[in-house]
Design an enzyme around this catalytic site. Structure first.
Site, PDB file in Angstrom:
ATOM      1  CG  HIS A 150      -3.267   5.100  -0.400  1.00 38.77           C
ATOM      2  ND1 HIS A 150      -3.625   3.850  -0.785  1.00 38.77           N
ATOM      3  CD2 HIS A 150      -3.825   5.582  -1.245  1.00 38.77           C
ATOM      4  CE1 HIS A 150      -4.193   3.678  -1.703  1.00 38.77           C
ATOM      5  NE2 HIS A 150      -4.683   4.801  -2.098  1.00 38.77           N
ATOM      6  CG  ASP A 189      -1.934   0.889   1.202  1.00 37.25           C
ATOM      7  OD1 ASP A 189      -1.951   2.166   0.656  1.00 37.25           O
ATOM      8  OD2 ASP A 189      -2.846   0.698   1.901  1.00 37.25           O
TER       9      ASP A 189
HETATM   10  C1  B12 Z   1      -4.924   9.840  -3.027  1.00 37.20           C
HETATM   11  C2  B12 Z   1      -5.222   8.527  -3.405  1.00 37.20           C
HETATM   12  C3  B12 Z   1      -4.449   7.671  -3.991  1.00 37.20           C
HETATM   13  C4  B12 Z   1      -3.108   8.012  -4.477  1.00 37.20           C
HETATM   14  C5  B12 Z   1      -1.956   7.742  -3.366  1.00 37.20           C
HETATM   15  C6  B12 Z   1      -0.912   8.584  -3.484  1.00 37.20           C
HETATM   16  C7  B12 Z   1       0.047   8.497  -2.119  1.00 37.20           C
HETATM   17  N1  B12 Z   1       1.235   8.129  -2.357  1.00 37.20           N
HETATM   18  O1  B12 Z   1      -0.400   8.854  -1.214  1.00 37.20           O
HETATM   19  C8  B12 Z   1      -2.868   7.061  -5.840  1.00 37.20           C
HETATM   20  C9  B12 Z   1      -3.309   7.541  -7.028  1.00 37.20           C
HETATM   21  C10 B12 Z   1      -1.374   6.507  -6.040  1.00 37.20           C
HETATM   22  C11 B12 Z   1      -3.802   5.871  -5.317  1.00 37.20           C
HETATM   23  C12 B12 Z   1      -3.526   4.532  -5.613  1.00 37.20           C
HETATM   24  C13 B12 Z   1      -4.535   3.557  -5.362  1.00 37.20           C
HETATM   25  N2  B12 Z   1      -5.684   3.665  -4.812  1.00 37.20           N
HETATM   26 CO1  B12 Z   1      -6.069   5.283  -3.746  1.00 37.20          CO
HETATM   27  N3  B12 Z   1      -6.939   6.870  -2.876  1.00 37.20           N
HETATM   28  C14 B12 Z   1      -6.547   7.961  -2.707  1.00 37.20           C
HETATM   29  C15 B12 Z   1      -7.751   8.770  -2.104  1.00 37.20           C
HETATM   30  C16 B12 Z   1      -8.078   9.689  -3.216  1.00 37.20           C
HETATM   31  C17 B12 Z   1      -6.951   9.653  -0.869  1.00 37.20           C
HETATM   32  C18 B12 Z   1      -6.389   9.082   0.168  1.00 37.20           C
HETATM   33  C19 B12 Z   1      -5.783  10.206   1.026  1.00 37.20           C
HETATM   34  O2  B12 Z   1      -4.593  10.691   0.860  1.00 37.20           O
HETATM   35  N4  B12 Z   1      -6.714  10.425   2.145  1.00 37.20           N
HETATM   36  C20 B12 Z   1      -6.259  11.768   2.857  1.00 37.20           C
HETATM   37  C21 B12 Z   1      -5.841  11.394   3.984  1.00 37.20           C
HETATM   38  C22 B12 Z   1      -5.437  12.425   5.114  1.00 37.20           C
HETATM   39  O3  B12 Z   1      -6.600  10.455   4.812  1.00 37.20           O
HETATM   40  P1  B12 Z   1      -6.436   8.820   5.164  1.00 37.20           P
HETATM   41  O4  B12 Z   1      -5.256   8.309   4.413  1.00 37.20           O
HETATM   42  O5  B12 Z   1      -7.899   8.200   5.161  1.00 37.20           O
HETATM   43  O6  B12 Z   1      -5.887   8.870   6.768  1.00 37.20           O
HETATM   44  C23 B12 Z   1      -6.629   9.643   7.717  1.00 37.20           C
HETATM   45  C24 B12 Z   1      -7.533   8.659   8.476  1.00 37.20           C
HETATM   46  O7  B12 Z   1      -8.264   7.437   7.664  1.00 37.20           O
HETATM   47  C25 B12 Z   1      -6.980   8.407   9.737  1.00 37.20           C
HETATM   48  N5  B12 Z   1      -6.077   6.955   9.845  1.00 37.20           N
HETATM   49  C26 B12 Z   1      -5.306   6.412   8.443  1.00 37.20           C
HETATM   50  N6  B12 Z   1      -4.723   5.303   9.108  1.00 37.20           N
HETATM   51  C27 B12 Z   1      -4.829   5.147  10.275  1.00 37.20           C
HETATM   52  C28 B12 Z   1      -4.463   4.301  11.288  1.00 37.20           C
HETATM   53  C29 B12 Z   1      -4.464   4.303  12.521  1.00 37.20           C
HETATM   54  C30 B12 Z   1      -4.223   3.281  13.561  1.00 37.20           C
HETATM   55  C31 B12 Z   1      -5.591   5.417  12.887  1.00 37.20           C
HETATM   56  C32 B12 Z   1      -5.923   5.456  14.407  1.00 37.20           C
HETATM   57  C33 B12 Z   1      -6.085   6.445  12.032  1.00 37.20           C
HETATM   58  C34 B12 Z   1      -5.779   6.270  10.703  1.00 37.20           C
HETATM   59  O8  B12 Z   1      -5.925   9.308   9.976  1.00 37.20           O
HETATM   60  C35 B12 Z   1      -5.368   9.734   8.752  1.00 37.20           C
HETATM   61  C36 B12 Z   1      -5.373  11.350   9.001  1.00 37.20           C
HETATM   62  O9  B12 Z   1      -6.327  11.942   9.272  1.00 37.20           O
HETATM   63  C37 B12 Z   1      -8.405   7.703  -1.389  1.00 37.20           C
HETATM   64  C38 B12 Z   1     -10.042   8.161  -1.428  1.00 37.20           C
HETATM   65  C39 B12 Z   1     -10.382   8.854  -0.142  1.00 37.20           C
HETATM   66  N7  B12 Z   1     -11.190   9.736  -0.532  1.00 37.20           N
HETATM   67  O10 B12 Z   1     -10.072   8.535   0.902  1.00 37.20           O
HETATM   68  C40 B12 Z   1      -8.269   6.477  -2.508  1.00 37.20           C
HETATM   69  C41 B12 Z   1      -8.628   5.082  -2.074  1.00 37.20           C
HETATM   70  C42 B12 Z   1      -7.774   4.867  -0.678  1.00 37.20           C
HETATM   71  N8  B12 Z   1      -7.760   4.433  -3.033  1.00 37.20           N
HETATM   72  C43 B12 Z   1      -8.416   3.254  -3.249  1.00 37.20           C
HETATM   73  C44 B12 Z   1      -7.858   2.070  -4.351  1.00 37.20           C
HETATM   74  C45 B12 Z   1      -8.606   0.903  -4.646  1.00 37.20           C
HETATM   75  C46 B12 Z   1      -6.621   2.326  -4.698  1.00 37.20           C
HETATM   76  C47 B12 Z   1      -5.819   1.495  -5.662  1.00 37.20           C
HETATM   77  C48 B12 Z   1      -5.735   0.021  -5.474  1.00 37.20           C
HETATM   78  C49 B12 Z   1      -6.265   1.909  -7.227  1.00 37.20           C
HETATM   79  C50 B12 Z   1      -5.951   0.832  -8.439  1.00 37.20           C
HETATM   80  N9  B12 Z   1      -6.646   0.167  -8.532  1.00 37.20           N
HETATM   81  O11 B12 Z   1      -4.723   1.101  -8.866  1.00 37.20           O
HETATM   82  C51 B12 Z   1      -4.133   2.144  -5.722  1.00 37.20           C
HETATM   83  C52 B12 Z   1      -3.321   1.360  -4.580  1.00 37.20           C
HETATM   84  C53 B12 Z   1      -2.049   1.650  -4.926  1.00 37.20           C
HETATM   85  C54 B12 Z   1      -1.138   1.232  -3.825  1.00 37.20           C
HETATM   86  N10 B12 Z   1      -0.156   0.126  -4.131  1.00 37.20           N
HETATM   87  O12 B12 Z   1      -1.412   1.431  -2.752  1.00 37.20           O
HETATM   88  C55 B12 Z   1      -9.741   3.131  -2.883  1.00 37.20           C
HETATM   89  C56 B12 Z   1      -9.739   2.018  -1.414  1.00 37.20           C
HETATM   90  C57 B12 Z   1     -10.619   1.081  -1.419  1.00 37.20           C
HETATM   91  C58 B12 Z   1     -11.033   0.153  -0.507  1.00 37.20           C
HETATM   92  N11 B12 Z   1     -10.191   0.305   0.620  1.00 37.20           N
HETATM   93  O13 B12 Z   1     -11.718  -0.767  -0.450  1.00 37.20           O
HETATM   94  C59 B12 Z   1      -9.820   4.458  -2.219  1.00 37.20           C
HETATM   95  C60 B12 Z   1     -10.898   4.812  -1.003  1.00 37.20           C
HETATM   96  C61 B12 Z   1     -10.800   5.065  -3.380  1.00 37.20           C
HETATM   97  C62 B12 Z   1     -12.220   4.546  -3.378  1.00 37.20           C
HETATM   98  N12 B12 Z   1     -13.219   5.248  -2.965  1.00 37.20           N
HETATM   99  O14 B12 Z   1     -12.149   3.531  -4.269  1.00 37.20           O
HETATM  100  N13 B12 Z   1      -4.529   6.208  -4.317  1.00 37.20           N
END
Ligand code: B12
Length: 139
Positions: A16, A14
């Site tokens: 992200h 992963d």
């Molecule tokens: C940006 C993004 C990408 C970028 C990532 C760039 C990078 N290097 O960071 C790119 C384009 C590369 C990408 C690729 C992929 N992605 Co993407 N991506 C996203 C997106 C739009 C935003 C993620 C993000 O940055 N969020 C902002 C941060 C701040 O939030 P966060 O990560 O959720 O973390 C916060 C909280 O969740 C929490 N948190 C997170 N972890 C933890 C752990 C603990 C212990 C705690 C307490 C809290 C906590 O705290 C964080 C800070 O506030 C999401 C959709 C979305 N809106 O979330 C999809 C999403 C995560 N991606 C998804 C997918 C499927 C993929 C791919 C598999 C797509 C593909 N077929 O190629 C690939 C995977 C690549 C890989 N090997 O990882 C899906 C996952 C679906 C699922 N889980 O079922 C999502 C949800 C989109 C969707 N709706 O389908 N992605």
């Protein structure tokens, strides 16, 4: 207790990175010692980092949907490595698609996780739970 040490990382294949950076910044600022192993981290890296730093908790992120597979056996490996009782947190988008979170939570509890977070969990919630688990943390 001095500063609590938490190992932070994104498990499996992963990449992200954004949430990981935000968690690192916020948890460090809140006064914890954060060991951030970053994205693309195998279970072994979490465990080795926790053993080397005598960590109090492991915070696993998984966003790409494969969290349930990637997290299998982590608790058992922690036990084998002498990390018995270490707090295991997991959050992000830990399963494929939208699923009933209560069911998801039960499955991760069965795997030995102490705290399991739904998508979009706020930093405030994360910090509140850390403060509850480590009330003696010194900033
Ligand atoms: C940006 C993004 C990408 C970028 C990532 C760039 C990078 N290097 O960071 C790119 C384009 C590369 C990408 C690729 C992929 N992605 Co993407 N991506 C996203 C997106 C739009 C935003 C993620 C993000 O940055 N969020 C902002 C941060 C701040 O939030 P966060 O990560 O959720 O973390 C916060 C909280 O969740 C929490 N948190 C997170 N972890 C933890 C752990 C603990 C212990 C705690 C307490 C809290 C906590 O705290 C964080 C800070 O506030 C999401 C959709 C979305 N809106 O979330 C999809 C999403 C995560 N991606 C998804 C997918 C499927 C993929 C791919 C598999 C797509 C593909 N077929 O190629 C690939 C995977 C690549 C890989 N090997 O990882 C899906 C996952 C679906 C699922 N889980 O079922 C999502 C949800 C989109 C969707 N709706 O389908 N992605």
């Amino acid at each position: 207790m001095a500063k609590a040490t938490v190992v932070l990382g994104v498990i499996g294949s992963d990449c992200h990175a954004v949430g990981n950076k935000i968690l690192d910044y916020s948890i460090s600022r809140a006064g914890y010692n954060v060991i951030n192993i970053g994205v693309l981290s195998p279970q072994e890296d979490f465990i080795n980092a926790a053993v080397e730093t005598n960590a109090d908790a492991i915070l696993v992120s998984s966003l790409y949907g494969q969290g349930e597979l990637d997290c299998q056996g982590l608790r058992e490996k922690c036990d084998e490595a002498g990390l018995k009782g270490i707090k295991l947190y997991v959050g992000g988008n830990i399963v494929v698609g939208k699923q009933d979170f209560n069911e998801v939570k039960k499955r991760f509890q069965k795997m030995g996780f102490d705290r399991i977070y739904p998508p979009g969990t706020s930093i405030e919630t994360t910090l509140r739970d850390l403060a509850e688990d480590f009330p003696d943390n010194e900033e």
